[in-house]
Write a protein that holds these residues in place. Structure first.
Motif, PDB file in Angstrom:
ATOM      1  N   LYS A  40      56.441 -34.403 128.587  1.00 18.46           N
ATOM      2  CA  LYS A  40      57.415 -34.969 129.520  1.00 18.46           C
ATOM      3  C   LYS A  40      56.778 -35.957 130.501  1.00 18.46           C
ATOM      4  CE  LYS A  40      58.703 -31.022 131.139  1.00 18.46           C
ATOM      5  NZ  LYS A  40      57.718 -30.236 130.372  1.00 18.46           N
ATOM      6  N   LEU A  44      64.319 -36.046 131.564  1.00 18.21           N
ATOM      7  CA  LEU A  44      63.678 -35.383 130.421  1.00 18.21           C
ATOM      8  C   LEU A  44      63.537 -33.899 130.723  1.00 18.21           C
ATOM      9  CD1 LEU A  44      60.750 -37.917 129.761  1.00 18.21           C
ATOM     10  CD2 LEU A  44      63.009 -37.881 128.682  1.00 18.21           C
ATOM     11  N   ASN A  63      61.659 -35.415 135.282  1.00 18.70           N
ATOM     12  CA  ASN A  63      61.482 -34.433 134.203  1.00 18.70           C
ATOM     13  C   ASN A  63      61.547 -33.027 134.775  1.00 18.70           C
ATOM     14  OD1 ASN A  63      58.574 -33.170 134.323  1.00 18.70           O
ATOM     15  ND2 ASN A  63      58.256 -35.373 134.724  1.00 18.70           N
TER      16      ASN A  63
END
Length: 396
Positions: A268, A260, A284
């Motif tokens: 996130k 992400l 992330n």
């Protein structure tokens, strides 16, 4: 197919025709537990209803003959639930009081489960979402209560009798066929509106597969409790995701199932943890103006990278609250939640997304974490199995 056992007559008396010449049947009293009393009072307080202690006394008695048949009475009084309180008003004033409580406090929905009740609760909440137009302005207020771990008929009958007294609806997820059949018969007998969530789909799947269901709740002792591969996979995914949070250890991005990326406070981390609990290794990577992104982000398979974007006004509000929580919202000057900086950062992220058209851009402004997760997982599995539908838009 699902086999249903009939309800014990000691719990649900069958209807009988009126016989005026028969002797008065013996009365057996069944008292409900004080716990139901406390639950109902708590619901009344939360909904703002004025408590009527005489009406909320739950020491009810169900008049049943020894043979299981109720005493002769009119059709409206087929099952008589009587209060133990000595103070009773006339029927007209009592009915008026009950109507007033129903209007002020709303209708009740009892969710009954032999497990955690997660399925029943989420199904009811999803259905209630179709009635936001009247729930929000309290034109049709609703009180919900979850009864989990209901694993015997006596407890089940107690709850359904209380539902009959309060005019509540009963929604149940009972895996054992005899328990589900007991709930169905009891609700029909006492005129309680009900819905079996688990039964119909279980029966449909049983017919589709050509095998019979086990009829055991998910956490039944008879089920095997060994820690399997799935359990350890989820633990490993959670550990990986925590270590990879906020751009840490970018060299491990190739080990992630899902990556992400997005600006700070675009959701996130919570989305990563939610997906990790489902067994996916998630990393992330934050996007910050004037800070180079790790090279590995552009080297990994682009089909497992998902971009998150958010409305600037909403993002500013979230960042301001975050700054206040961290204690640098006062004298310390920062452009973290300045609108110009917020827009600049979103524009910068947008340019990066445009340069990587394979990354799906997911708008998270009005979505819950669960909704965003559904989109991510749908796209992830579509790409993995090469069965995606033609894309209508790059944003989701």
């Amino acid at each position: 197919m699902i086999c249903s056992s009939s309800l014990s007559m000691s719990n649900i008396p069958p209807a009988s025709s009126e016989t005026s010449d028969e002797p008065q049947p013996q009365v057996r009293r069944i008292k409900t537990s004080p716990q139901l009393n406390r639950w109902s009072r708590a619901r009344s307080i939360r909904s703002g209803r004025k408590l009527d202690r005489s009406a909320l006394s739950f020491n009810t008695e169900l008049r049943i003959t020894k043979s299981g048949s109720p005493p002769a009475r009119s059709e409206e009084e087929q099952i008589e639930l009587t209060m133990s309180s000595p103070k009773r008003g006339n029927s007209r004033s009592s009915s008026s009081s009950e109507d007033e409580r129903e209007v002020n406090g709303g209708k009740s929905i009892f969710m009954v489960s032999d497990g955690t009740g997660w399925t029943a609760e989420h199904a009811v909440n999803a259905a209630l979402g179709q009635f936001d137009y009247c729930l929000v302005d309290r034109h049709c207020p609703v009180n919900t209560h979850l009864f989990s771990g209901i694993d015997d008929v006596d407890k089940l009958m107690e709850i359904i009798k209380q539902a009959a007294k309060e005019g509540a609806m009963v929604v149940y997820t009972l895996a054992e066929p005899s328990m589900a059949e007991s709930a169905k018969q009891a609700c029909q007998h006492w005129g309680v509106a009900s819905s079996d969530i688990l039964g119909p789909i279980t029966e449909a799947i049983a017919g589709h597969l050509g095998v019979s269901p086990s009829g055991l709740p998910r956490w039944a002792p008879e089920r095997e409790k060994t820690l399997g591969e799935e359990y350890f996979r989820r633990i490993e995914a959670i550990e990986f995701t925590i270590k990879q949070d906020d751009g840490a250890l970018p060299r491990n991005l190739h080990m992630a199932d899902i990556v992400l990326t997005g600006v700070s406070r675009s959701g996130k981390t919570p989305l990563s943890i939610y997906l990790a609990q489902k067994g996916y290794k998630v990393a992330n990577v934050p996007i910050v103006v004037n800070i180079d992104l790790p090279k590995t982000l552009f080297e990994v398979n682009p089909e497992k990278v998902f971009a998150l974007t958010i409305n600037p006004v909403v993002l500013q509000s979230i960042r301001r609250a975050r700054a206040k929580t961290l204690g640098f919202d006062g004298e310390l000057k920062t452009n973290y939640y300045d609108m110009d900086y917020v827009k600049e950062e979103l524009e910068y992220a947008g340019k990066i997304f445009a340069q990587n058209p394979v990354w799906p851009v997911i708008e998270v402004t009005s979505k819950a974490i669960e909704e965003t997760a559904v989109i991510v997982l749908r796209l992830y599995h579509d790409r993995k199995h090469r069965c995606s539908m033609p894309r209508i838009s790059k944003r989701y």
